[in-house]
Design a protein around this motif. Structure first.
Motif, PDB file in Angstrom:
ATOM      1  N   UNK A 198       0.842  -1.193   0.000  1.00  0.00           N
ATOM      2  CA  UNK A 198       0.000   0.000   0.000  1.00  0.00           C
ATOM      3  C   UNK A 198       0.878   1.244   0.000  1.00  0.00           C
ATOM      4  N   UNK A 199       0.329   2.416  -0.305  1.00  0.00           N
ATOM      5  CA  UNK A 199       1.132   3.637  -0.257  1.00  0.00           C
ATOM      6  C   UNK A 199       1.775   3.891   1.109  1.00  0.00           C
ATOM      7  N   UNK A 200       1.077   3.566   2.184  1.00  0.00           N
ATOM      8  CA  UNK A 200       1.636   3.798   3.519  1.00  0.00           C
ATOM      9  C   UNK A 200       2.760   2.803   3.817  1.00  0.00           C
ATOM     10  N   UNK A 201       2.564   1.564   3.423  1.00  0.00           N
ATOM     11  CA  UNK A 201       3.641   0.589   3.579  1.00  0.00           C
ATOM     12  C   UNK A 201       4.847   0.977   2.738  1.00  0.00           C
ATOM     13  N   UNK A 202       4.590   1.424   1.531  1.00  0.00           N
ATOM     14  CA  UNK A 202       5.688   1.755   0.625  1.00  0.00           C
ATOM     15  C   UNK A 202       6.457   2.983   1.098  1.00  0.00           C
ATOM     16  N   UNK A 203       5.764   3.943   1.714  1.00  0.00           N
ATOM     17  CA  UNK A 203       6.452   5.113   2.254  1.00  0.00           C
ATOM     18  C   UNK A 203       7.455   4.701   3.323  1.00  0.00           C
ATOM     19  N   UNK A 204       7.062   3.762   4.179  1.00  0.00           N
ATOM     20  CA  UNK A 204       7.978   3.264   5.207  1.00  0.00           C
ATOM     21  C   UNK A 204       9.060   2.385   4.590  1.00  0.00           C
ATOM     22  N   UNK A 205       8.664   1.544   3.652  1.00  0.00           N
ATOM     23  CA  UNK A 205       9.609   0.626   3.007  1.00  0.00           C
ATOM     24  C   UNK A 205      10.696   1.399   2.276  1.00  0.00           C
ATOM     25  N   UNK A 206      10.343   2.549   1.738  1.00  0.00           N
ATOM     26  CA  UNK A 206      11.318   3.405   1.061  1.00  0.00           C
ATOM     27  C   UNK A 206      12.513   3.689   1.963  1.00  0.00           C
ATOM     28  N   UNK A 254      20.027   5.665  12.033  1.00  0.00           N
ATOM     29  CA  UNK A 254      19.465   4.557  12.817  1.00  0.00           C
ATOM     30  C   UNK A 254      18.085   4.922  13.340  1.00  0.00           C
ATOM     31  N   UNK A 255      17.935   6.124  13.848  1.00  0.00           N
ATOM     32  CA  UNK A 255      16.637   6.564  14.352  1.00  0.00           C
ATOM     33  C   UNK A 255      15.604   6.621  13.232  1.00  0.00           C
ATOM     34  N   UNK A 256      16.028   7.039  12.047  1.00  0.00           N
ATOM     35  CA  UNK A 256      15.113   7.068  10.909  1.00  0.00           C
ATOM     36  C   UNK A 256      14.700   5.658  10.503  1.00  0.00           C
ATOM     37  N   UNK A 257      15.641   4.724  10.573  1.00  0.00           N
ATOM     38  CA  UNK A 257      15.345   3.325  10.251  1.00  0.00           C
ATOM     39  C   UNK A 257      14.349   2.750  11.257  1.00  0.00           C
ATOM     40  N   UNK A 258      14.578   3.006  12.542  1.00  0.00           N
ATOM     41  CA  UNK A 258      13.667   2.517  13.574  1.00  0.00           C
ATOM     42  C   UNK A 258      12.279   3.122  13.407  1.00  0.00           C
ATOM     43  N   UNK A 259      12.220   4.412  13.058  1.00  0.00           N
ATOM     44  CA  UNK A 259      10.917   5.032  12.817  1.00  0.00           C
ATOM     45  C   UNK A 259      10.211   4.380  11.635  1.00  0.00           C
ATOM     46  N   UNK A 260      10.961   4.110  10.548  1.00  0.00           N
ATOM     47  CA  UNK A 260      10.345   3.508   9.374  1.00  0.00           C
ATOM     48  C   UNK A 260       9.724   2.158   9.706  1.00  0.00           C
ATOM     49  N   UNK A 261      10.398   1.379  10.522  1.00  0.00           N
ATOM     50  CA  UNK A 261       9.844   0.092  10.944  1.00  0.00           C
ATOM     51  C   UNK A 261       8.569   0.303  11.758  1.00  0.00           C
ATOM     52  N   UNK A 262       8.615   1.260  12.676  1.00  0.00           N
ATOM     53  CA  UNK A 262       7.430   1.548  13.508  1.00  0.00           C
ATOM     54  C   UNK A 262       6.264   2.000  12.622  1.00  0.00           C
TER      55      UNK A 262
END
Length: 234
Positions: free
Chosen positions: A159-167, A221-229
């Motif tokens: 989905x667009x929301x999943x893809x935004x984080x996956x990016x 690292x913080x950006x990566x952790x946020x993307x997972x969240x």
């Protein structure tokens, strides 16, 4: 005007269910994206995280303290309208995946890469149905077209929301496989971040820690952790 910042004008932040998902309201007025689209997100958990960010603002609004709001805005204003292009760009990481480019020396580094990265490729073979092949050296060696197509199909299905984080999961780690591993919870985000930093950790062991580089890495690292969240919220 230089230095201008939006002031907090609201007293109450609330989450409401709407026809298009869940929205955040400020004193009964719905939050909109920078492109003036209604901010509608797919889950209540995501909306509550966004609401908490708005409620935490004091006199002036600081976008730097609102990562969930920024990610939702990106999903709505950008990814929704460029879904195919974003998915295709991320899928291309599979042909140059970090986990597949191995050093040819020293032996200690090549052994560590095999020990730490091979399990991720083994996981991908089982969970994603694709086995990418490691390469030695820095020259590009294409992966099998069928494997890349299978991975691309799974990226395009997001989905667009999943893809935004996956990016961010993929772009920050440099690995499509680690992006999938984070999204699907193979290991914790912190463990996967360390896997993506294997070469840098090796260099630090040999030559010492560069404080500026370490500070920049912590931001990522913080950006990566946020993307997972954020992915988990979606």
């Amino acid at each position: 005007m230089s230095g201008w910042a939006q002031k907090r004008f609201w007293k109450e932040v609330s989450v409401v269910q709407t026809e298009d998902g869940f929205a955040v309201e400020l004193d009964g007025r719905r939050v909109k994206t920078p492109a003036k689209a209604p901010l509608a997100v797919p889950t209540r958990a995501m909306a509550e995280a966004i609401a908490a960010e708005w409620d935490a603002q004091t006199e002036s609004v600081d976008p730097g303290t609102m990562p969930c709001t920024r990610s939702a805005n990106a999903a709505i204003d950008k990814v929704t309208h460029q879904h195919s292009e974003v998915a295709a760009m991320l899928a291309e990481y599979g042909d140059s995946d970090l986990l597949c480019y191995r050093a040819d020396a020293p032996a200690e580094l090549t052994l560590r890469q095999a020990q730490e990265w091979d399990p991720a490729l083994d996981w991908a073979a089982e969970a994603l149905g694709v086995r990418l092949q490691p390469r030695t050296g820095i020259l590009h060696q294409p992966q099998e077209a069928a494997a890349l197509a299978a991975l691309a199909e799974q990226v395009h299905a997001m989905t667009p929301f999943q893809l935004a984080a996956f990016h961010d999961l993929v772009g920050i780690s440099g690995s499509l496989i680690l992006g999938f591993a984070a999204a699907q919870g193979w290991r914790s985000a912190d463990e996967l971040w360390l896997l993506s930093r294997l070469d840098e950790r090796w260099q630090e062991e040999q030559w010492g820690v560069d404080e500026d580089a370490q500070a920049a890495a912590e931001v990522k690292r913080q950006e990566f952790l946020h993307a997972k969240r954020f992915y988990d919220f979606s």
